[in-house]
Motif scaffolding. Sequence first.
Motif, PDB file in Angstrom:
ATOM      1  N   GLY A 217      39.652  41.233  52.042  1.00  0.00           N
ATOM      2  CA  GLY A 217      40.929  41.886  51.803  1.00  0.00           C
ATOM      3  C   GLY A 217      42.135  40.989  51.951  1.00  0.00           C
ATOM      4  O   GLY A 217      43.263  41.439  51.806  1.00  0.00           O
ATOM      5  N   ILE A 218      41.951  39.689  52.249  1.00  0.00           N
ATOM      6  CA  ILE A 218      43.094  38.813  52.445  1.00  0.00           C
ATOM      7  C   ILE A 218      43.388  38.028  51.168  1.00  0.00           C
ATOM      8  O   ILE A 218      42.514  37.851  50.319  1.00  0.00           O
ATOM      9  N   PRO A 219      44.626  37.561  51.019  1.00  0.00           N
ATOM     10  CA  PRO A 219      44.940  36.724  49.863  1.00  0.00           C
ATOM     11  C   PRO A 219      44.057  35.479  49.835  1.00  0.00           C
ATOM     12  O   PRO A 219      43.695  34.936  50.871  1.00  0.00           O
ATOM     13  N   ASN A 220      43.724  35.037  48.641  1.00  0.00           N
ATOM     14  CA  ASN A 220      42.962  33.799  48.436  1.00  0.00           C
ATOM     15  C   ASN A 220      41.510  33.906  48.872  1.00  0.00           C
ATOM     16  O   ASN A 220      40.820  32.891  49.010  1.00  0.00           O
ATOM     17  N   TYR A 225      35.700  31.879  49.181  1.00  0.00           N
ATOM     18  CA  TYR A 225      34.268  32.057  48.925  1.00  0.00           C
ATOM     19  C   TYR A 225      33.743  30.994  47.947  1.00  0.00           C
ATOM     20  O   TYR A 225      32.639  30.474  48.125  1.00  0.00           O
ATOM     21  N   ARG A 226      34.532  30.667  46.929  1.00  0.00           N
ATOM     22  CA  ARG A 226      34.087  29.655  45.973  1.00  0.00           C
ATOM     23  C   ARG A 226      33.914  28.302  46.648  1.00  0.00           C
ATOM     24  O   ARG A 226      32.955  27.566  46.365  1.00  0.00           O
ATOM     25  N   ALA A 227      34.821  27.960  47.555  1.00  0.00           N
ATOM     26  CA  ALA A 227      34.704  26.685  48.268  1.00  0.00           C
ATOM     27  C   ALA A 227      33.453  26.658  49.138  1.00  0.00           C
ATOM     28  O   ALA A 227      32.728  25.658  49.190  1.00  0.00           O
ATOM     29  N   SER A 250      32.329  39.593  41.440  1.00  0.00           N
ATOM     30  CA  SER A 250      32.614  39.026  40.115  1.00  0.00           C
ATOM     31  C   SER A 250      33.811  38.087  40.143  1.00  0.00           C
ATOM     32  O   SER A 250      33.953  37.234  39.261  1.00  0.00           O
ATOM     33  N   ASP A 251      34.678  38.224  41.145  1.00  0.00           N
ATOM     34  CA  ASP A 251      35.836  37.333  41.258  1.00  0.00           C
ATOM     35  C   ASP A 251      35.460  35.964  41.800  1.00  0.00           C
ATOM     36  O   ASP A 251      36.243  35.022  41.697  1.00  0.00           O
ATOM     37  N   ILE A 252      34.291  35.855  42.414  1.00  0.00           N
ATOM     38  CA  ILE A 252      33.902  34.592  43.038  1.00  0.00           C
ATOM     39  C   ILE A 252      33.510  33.559  41.986  1.00  0.00           C
ATOM     40  O   ILE A 252      33.731  32.359  42.147  1.00  0.00           O
ATOM     41  N   ASP A 324      42.437  23.594  54.831  1.00  0.00           N
ATOM     42  CA  ASP A 324      43.507  22.705  54.391  1.00  0.00           C
ATOM     43  C   ASP A 324      44.878  23.354  54.488  1.00  0.00           C
ATOM     44  O   ASP A 324      45.876  22.685  54.663  1.00  0.00           O
ATOM     45  N   GLY A 325      44.940  24.675  54.308  1.00  0.00           N
ATOM     46  CA  GLY A 325      46.227  25.357  54.221  1.00  0.00           C
ATOM     47  C   GLY A 325      46.945  25.414  55.544  1.00  0.00           C
ATOM     48  O   GLY A 325      46.324  25.495  56.612  1.00  0.00           O
ATOM     49  N   PRO A 326      48.315  25.409  55.545  1.00  0.00           N
ATOM     50  CA  PRO A 326      49.077  25.432  56.791  1.00  0.00           C
ATOM     51  C   PRO A 326      49.134  26.803  57.438  1.00  0.00           C
ATOM     52  O   PRO A 326      49.404  26.918  58.623  1.00  0.00           O
ATOM     53  N   GLY A 327      48.934  27.878  56.690  1.00  0.00           N
ATOM     54  CA  GLY A 327      49.002  29.233  57.235  1.00  0.00           C
ATOM     55  C   GLY A 327      47.802  30.029  56.820  1.00  0.00           C
ATOM     56  O   GLY A 327      46.993  29.599  56.000  1.00  0.00           O
ATOM     57  N   GLN A 328      47.678  31.232  57.381  1.00  0.00           N
ATOM     58  CA  GLN A 328      46.489  32.017  57.111  1.00  0.00           C
ATOM     59  C   GLN A 328      46.414  32.459  55.652  1.00  0.00           C
ATOM     60  O   GLN A 328      45.335  32.468  55.051  1.00  0.00           O
ATOM     61  N   GLU A 329      47.554  32.818  55.061  1.00  0.00           N
ATOM     62  CA  GLU A 329      47.531  33.285  53.683  1.00  0.00           C
ATOM     63  C   GLU A 329      47.112  32.168  52.744  1.00  0.00           C
ATOM     64  O   GLU A 329      46.482  32.388  51.719  1.00  0.00           O
ATOM     65  N   ALA A 330      47.468  30.906  53.098  1.00  0.00           N
ATOM     66  CA  ALA A 330      47.152  29.774  52.236  1.00  0.00           C
ATOM     67  C   ALA A 330      45.841  29.109  52.606  1.00  0.00           C
ATOM     68  O   ALA A 330      45.468  28.107  52.009  1.00  0.00           O
ATOM     69  N   ALA A 331      45.163  29.670  53.618  1.00  0.00           N
ATOM     70  CA  ALA A 331      43.956  28.998  54.104  1.00  0.00           C
ATOM     71  C   ALA A 331      42.947  28.811  52.986  1.00  0.00           C
ATOM     72  O   ALA A 331      42.632  29.726  52.242  1.00  0.00           O
TER      73      ALA A 331
END
Length: 387
Positions: A217-220, A225-227, A250-252, A324-331
Amino acid sequence: MRVLVASTNGSGHFSPLVPFIDACAARGDDVLVAAPPKLEPLLAARKQPYHIGGEPPQAELVPLMMRVLGLPADEGVSLMTREVFGRLCITAMLPTLEELCREWRPDLVLHETYELASVVAAERHGVPHAQVAVSVAQFAESTDELLRPALDSYGTGIAERLRVSPYLTRLPASLDPSPYAVTRRYHQPPAPNALPDWWHGREEPLVYVTLGTEVGGIPNASALYRAVLASVSGLPARVLLTTGPFTDVSDIGAIPRNVRVEKWVPQADVLGGASLVLCHGGSGTVHGALASGVPLVCLPLFADQPTNARLVTEAGAALTVTADGPGQEAAGFGPDGVAGIRSAVELVLKNPSYRAGAERLAAEMCDTPTAGELLDSLGTCPAPGPR
């Protein structure tokens, strides 16, 4: 004995309570579970009576959670603790729990660490209470002061009496030393069943990949999952990925041939034959892996996950790879991060010291009472102090 059990949302918060619910039922106690609406499907599948309380208004909760996910981990924890658990959740559940304490008259309130309306209700009605840990004690202690103003607004000294109430944890002392004076440790022996033969008789090591039930349910989330899948693609291993209910598979994108994807599989069944767990470092997953003597590779994102990952890595039972991301949303994990995950997985599979570290902690955990054996002493919990 009448036992009122209280939980907030999320299987990670409810699961630590289950051994006590089952043990109470086995010895003939009357058990009543109180929880928010989102837990009703899980409670309906069980035998115990339950009562559904209120939930925070979505118009307030959703924007708040989006702020939490966009903050660095420490700031997100502070906001989540104060505003969600300390304010919104208490407000939503308190009327129900007050009514149950007044009308049902429990002999004991057993709550997970962040369900606090039950503590307020228990204090107001003179009912002993004990808390069941959902995270490591170090993390719980760090949130105590954040919760103090909210709790004490309902009655002077409630926060301090919560701190001196029995603190029940599944984690071993060497990994998770506790600052709580009345700390009691317990375990629940794993009881795995065999997995389906999704890999048609192949016998390579089994790698269990899970990012918990909430990450979808979180952004990104899809990029994350792909990584993770890229890091295990082509690995000489059978890989099981569980996504939880909020992920659209299907989004993965493309699923590697060595990977089986399921929404949910009983954790004990997977861990019974796993060689490694690749996870976000959530408390439930870390506990389950260690209880089964399975080493981990942790990719901590938010909440207590960085603390859990650090402790289990320091104990020699895991490796940690940071996003790599600086915040949780960008993680997320770029190419270097994907390579780092794969290297960590390969090292843990190859080096037996990580399995030995996990097995050492499993043995320590087994050398504690079961939840059922611990229950007898809970009947002697001290009653709350003067209001």
